[in-house]
Design a protein around this motif. Structure first.
Motif, PDB file in Angstrom:
ATOM      1  N   ASP A  59       0.743  -1.213  -0.019  1.00  0.00           N
ATOM      2  CA  ASP A  59      -0.005  -0.013  -0.072  1.00  0.00           C
ATOM      3  C   ASP A  59       0.856   1.210   0.044  1.00  0.00           C
ATOM      4  O   ASP A  59       0.456   2.219  -0.824  1.00  0.00           O
ATOM      5  N   LEU A  60       1.943   1.214   0.632  1.00  0.00           N
ATOM      6  CA  LEU A  60       2.789   2.545   0.739  1.00  0.00           C
ATOM      7  C   LEU A  60       4.138   1.913   0.621  1.00  0.00           C
ATOM      8  O   LEU A  60       4.703   0.784   1.130  1.00  0.00           O
ATOM      9  N   LEU A  61       5.102   2.804   0.059  1.00  0.00           N
ATOM     10  CA  LEU A  61       6.450   2.403  -0.058  1.00  0.00           C
ATOM     11  C   LEU A  61       7.229   3.237   0.821  1.00  0.00           C
ATOM     12  O   LEU A  61       7.101   4.535   0.924  1.00  0.00           O
ATOM     13  N   VAL A  62       8.312   2.804   1.668  1.00  0.00           N
ATOM     14  CA  VAL A  62       9.182   3.492   2.439  1.00  0.00           C
ATOM     15  C   VAL A  62      10.591   3.856   2.050  1.00  0.00           C
ATOM     16  O   VAL A  62      11.377   2.678   1.822  1.00  0.00           O
ATOM     17  N   HIS A  63      11.053   5.135   1.714  1.00  0.00           N
ATOM     18  CA  HIS A  63      12.201   5.271   1.344  1.00  0.00           C
ATOM     19  C   HIS A  63      13.055   5.822   2.509  1.00  0.00           C
ATOM     20  O   HIS A  63      12.444   6.992   3.408  1.00  0.00           O
ATOM     21  N   GLN A  64      14.048   5.361   2.910  1.00  0.00           N
ATOM     22  CA  GLN A  64      14.891   5.957   3.985  1.00  0.00           C
ATOM     23  C   GLN A  64      16.040   6.779   3.393  1.00  0.00           C
ATOM     24  O   GLN A  64      16.898   6.464   2.532  1.00  0.00           O
ATOM     25  N   GLY A  65      16.096   8.309   3.835  1.00  0.00           N
ATOM     26  CA  GLY A  65      17.170   9.140   3.224  1.00  0.00           C
ATOM     27  C   GLY A  65      18.099   9.512   4.293  1.00  0.00           C
ATOM     28  O   GLY A  65      17.748   9.177   5.593  1.00  0.00           O
ATOM     29  N   GLN A  66      18.758  10.638   3.988  1.00  0.00           N
ATOM     30  CA  GLN A  66      19.841  11.207   4.952  1.00  0.00           C
ATOM     31  C   GLN A  66      18.892  11.882   6.108  1.00  0.00           C
ATOM     32  O   GLN A  66      19.410  12.100   7.107  1.00  0.00           O
ATOM     33  N   MET A  67      17.858  12.509   5.936  1.00  0.00           N
ATOM     34  CA  MET A  67      17.130  13.310   6.724  1.00  0.00           C
ATOM     35  C   MET A  67      16.040  12.498   7.264  1.00  0.00           C
ATOM     36  O   MET A  67      15.024  13.607   8.068  1.00  0.00           O
ATOM     37  N   GLY A  68      15.583  11.436   6.895  1.00  0.00           N
ATOM     38  CA  GLY A  68      14.498  10.826   7.612  1.00  0.00           C
ATOM     39  C   GLY A  68      13.875   9.929   6.544  1.00  0.00           C
ATOM     40  O   GLY A  68      14.630   9.616   5.450  1.00  0.00           O
ATOM     41  N   TYR A  69      12.694   9.672   6.712  1.00  0.00           N
ATOM     42  CA  TYR A  69      11.746   8.542   5.838  1.00  0.00           C
ATOM     43  C   TYR A  69      10.851   9.677   4.809  1.00  0.00           C
ATOM     44  O   TYR A  69      10.525  10.666   5.271  1.00  0.00           O
ATOM     45  N   GLU A  70      10.685   9.029   3.632  1.00  0.00           N
ATOM     46  CA  GLU A  70       9.482   9.458   2.945  1.00  0.00           C
ATOM     47  C   GLU A  70       8.796   8.374   2.569  1.00  0.00           C
ATOM     48  O   GLU A  70       9.318   7.020   2.281  1.00  0.00           O
ATOM     49  N   VAL A  71       7.488   8.551   2.551  1.00  0.00           N
ATOM     50  CA  VAL A  71       6.541   7.551   2.363  1.00  0.00           C
ATOM     51  C   VAL A  71       5.545   7.833   1.044  1.00  0.00           C
ATOM     52  O   VAL A  71       5.287   9.103   1.090  1.00  0.00           O
ATOM     53  N   ARG A  72       5.608   6.897   0.396  1.00  0.00           N
ATOM     54  CA  ARG A  72       4.977   7.152  -1.139  1.00  0.00           C
ATOM     55  C   ARG A  72       3.981   6.081  -1.349  1.00  0.00           C
ATOM     56  O   ARG A  72       3.816   5.070  -0.660  1.00  0.00           O
ATOM     57  N   VAL A  73       2.972   6.566  -2.329  1.00  0.00           N
ATOM     58  CA  VAL A  73       1.903   5.397  -2.603  1.00  0.00           C
ATOM     59  C   VAL A  73       2.659   4.457  -2.923  1.00  0.00           C
ATOM     60  O   VAL A  73       3.322   4.406  -4.402  1.00  0.00           O
ATOM     61  N   GLY A  74       2.170   3.060  -2.737  1.00  0.00           N
ATOM     62  CA  GLY A  74       2.551   1.630  -3.386  1.00  0.00           C
ATOM     63  C   GLY A  74       1.796   1.223  -4.473  1.00  0.00           C
ATOM     64  O   GLY A  74       0.895   1.755  -5.000  1.00  0.00           O
ATOM     65  N   PRO A  75       2.273   0.170  -5.030  1.00  0.00           N
ATOM     66  CA  PRO A  75       1.574  -0.321  -6.398  1.00  0.00           C
ATOM     67  C   PRO A  75       0.241  -1.093  -6.096  1.00  0.00           C
ATOM     68  O   PRO A  75      -0.606  -1.135  -7.077  1.00  0.00           O
ATOM     69  N   SER A  76      -0.155  -1.047  -5.018  1.00  0.00           N
ATOM     70  CA  SER A  76      -1.597  -1.711  -4.760  1.00  0.00           C
ATOM     71  C   SER A  76      -2.758  -0.784  -5.071  1.00  0.00           C
ATOM     72  O   SER A  76      -3.712  -1.358  -5.436  1.00  0.00           O
TER      73      SER A  76
END
Length: 198
Positions: free
Chosen positions: A178-195
């Motif tokens: 449902d959601l994709l979680v990206h871990q970056g230098q400054m924290g997390y980014e949550v994006r809409v997933g393929p479902s």
């Protein structure tokens, strides 16, 4: 000093609290991804953002002989009692002694996180209110995991990598996230997933 809460985690926690219960009175949130992708750390931080939500680690239910064959154990010991609004009780596998030992009790909290490779499998998806996928390529994840574990576990990784490949080839999780979680230098980014359910 307690570090400031990641705004993405605070926002995600607020969204998860509004979801309808998916397993009895519980909103079961699955955190999946390749080994070494940061699932345990992320789940721990998200649990904090949720005010101390409990976290089930599937490493506690898997064994050397059953790296991925823990669905029945999870269903019987965790999902069944939670779906009835009862306290779950499961034994934790000791990876050094190669046996189950200490028992853990898990009350039916409003939100329960379950993290581990394969938590988005088809047998568990009907019980999940939301499936989160740690968006990190498998080769990068495995490299991180091996650096974390050190040379003493190199033989384990030699067996793990083909087992994980086989699991996701037969029962992929990411296409249902449902959601994709990206871990970056400054924290997390949550994006809409393929479902498309987000």
């Amino acid at each position: 000093m307690t570090p400031a809460l990641d705004p993405a985690l605070a926002s995600l926690a607020a969204r998860l609290r509004t979801l309808p219960p998916s397993c009895g009175p519980v909103r079961l949130i699955a955190v999946d991804g390749h080994a070494g992708s940061g699932k345990s750390t992320f789940a721990g931080r998200l649990a904090e953002a949720l005010g101390g939500a409990p976290v089930v680690h599937t490493d506690d239910l898997a064994t050397h002989e059953e790296l991925f064959a823990w669905s029945d154990r999870f269903r019987e010991q965790v999902l069944a009692p939670l779906s009835r609004g009862e306290t779950a009780r499961y034994e934790v596998y000791d990876w050094v002694r190669r046996e189950f030992g200490t028992a853990v009790e898990l009350a039916p909290a409003p939100v329960v996180l379950v993290e581990g490779v394969g938590t988005g499998r088809r047998a568990l998806r009907p019980y999940a209110a939301c499936l989160l996928w740690m968006e990190l390529a498998r080769e990068h994840s495995w490299e991180r995991g091996q650096l974390r574990d050190g040379p003493g576990l190199s033989a384990f990784w030699d067996g793990w990598i083909p087992a994980e490949r086989a699991h996701f080839a037969a029962d992929p999780s990411r296409p249902y996230a449902d959601l994709l979680v990206h871990q970056g230098q400054m924290g997390y980014e949550v994006r809409v997933g393929p479902s498309g359910r987000a």
